[in-house]
Design an enzyme around this catalytic site. Sequence first.
Site, PDB file in Angstrom:
ATOM      1  N   HIS A 168     -20.534  30.149 -18.192  1.00 50.62           N
ATOM      2  CA  HIS A 168     -21.019  30.035 -16.813  1.00 50.62           C
ATOM      3  C   HIS A 168     -22.507  29.680 -16.749  1.00 50.62           C
ATOM      4  CE1 HIS A 168     -21.024  30.432 -12.548  1.00 50.62           C
ATOM      5  NE2 HIS A 168     -20.026  31.278 -12.453  1.00 50.62           N
ATOM      6  N   ASP A 396      -4.745  15.532 -10.905  1.00 51.48           N
ATOM      7  CA  ASP A 396      -3.543  14.817 -11.347  1.00 51.48           C
ATOM      8  C   ASP A 396      -3.867  13.959 -12.571  1.00 51.48           C
ATOM      9  OD1 ASP A 396      -1.302  13.295 -11.728  1.00 51.48           O
ATOM     10  OD2 ASP A 396      -1.253  12.432  -9.709  1.00 51.48           O
TER      11      ASP A 396
END
Length: 455
Positions: A168, A396
């Site tokens: 992070h 996708d």
Amino acid sequence: MAMASVIEQCQVAPPPGGAAELTLPLTYFDHMWLAFGRNRRILFYKLPISKPDFVQTIIPSLKHSLSLTLKHYTPLAGNIACPLNSCGYPELRYVTGDSVFVTFFETDMDNFNYLIGNHPRNAKDFYPFIPQLAEPKDAPGVQLAPVLAIKVTLFPNLGISVGFSNHHAACDGNTIVRFTRAWALLNKFGGDEQYLENEFVPFYDRSIIKDPHEQGTAIWDVMKNAKVEMRDIIVTPLDKVRRTFIIGREDITKLKNLILSRQPSLTHVTSFTITCAYVWTCLIKSEVVIGEEIDENVMEFFGCAADCRARLNPPLPPSYFGNCLVGYNAKARHVDLVGKEGFTIAVKLIGESIQKRMKDEEWILNGNWFKELYTVDMKRCLSIVGSPKFDLYATDFGWGRPEKVESVSIDSGEGVSISLSKSKDSDGDLEVGLSLSKTRMNAFVAIFTHGLSFL
């Protein structure tokens, strides 16, 4: 335990000569994340594909498109360089030869359809599908900790999972989601970079972040005394179940109307505040139901991190690479949140904390947002992972939309974390992920569904 075999382990780098070396000093938005764990998420795709097809078509395509994506997102192939002595300053560093560790895996478990459900599933069952970041390496004066690892698993004739672990301190969810979407686009369109819209090309100039109060130095001083753990330590939760809840747009509207009928003057009544307040109060009541004895005056905390790229002056572009989050906190006495007015109080407090801070650039610049974190009792805190603004369901790779996105990070931490995202199926619905002990989860489900059934 899932039996699995490694098909291939490899290091994927940007294309030779395709990426310049890059060093970015960590900013005061990055430092605090050195102390937190790694972000982990898994995207599951339904794809009835055989192992030969996976090996011959999917693997080469993913490696090629990842390499092209890293040309734009070079720091993700690099390392966080953390100084070994106290006079240095941490930075994000990419040098030629750096790469991302990627594992391609095959599992013989046929639990794909179990994992993608919304029902309670054992949290430990997800851990075979997340990668562990490589060990830090020592270099002159610094320790180098990798930023990203990826694990792609084939469930033969059922589907594929793509698991990510990232540090992070290198970047926030906004950046990682853009990277993931960019990789998927390049994979879907055979590496044709004309499909990479500007929103997916990162902005790297950190000089536009102002630091008039020198909070960069102040926060780093706090962090370096906290003995930062640079290794990636994965602790598998043995006694937790995770469950996904869909809060529909109709329910959200009814909850909003309920609140405004009780307190017409409330201003910040959004889908986000309504959903968070409802989950927060149900969660606190669930602890009481399972017989935990809690002092009624104990303070309960709510925390979420808000993207402030647009709030700085000058604003940072949405594609700014790094962290640009500040924490908002709300707190209330236990007795007030379990009472009849608990939900209304929670909506009011969360809304006020967001509204108060949203326009307050000075509060960000003077570091008070960071000091406020020290007043939070993490054991009594509900925190939010992710955001409805991120649409990972639009990722996708050429195999259609993900069947399920799971944030594995919500298993860890002292308090309780929930993941919050856009729902896969319907615009306006929100998807909430929760990981709790079995008894507490049962109590939560009962309270959560009971409350919605009365709307």
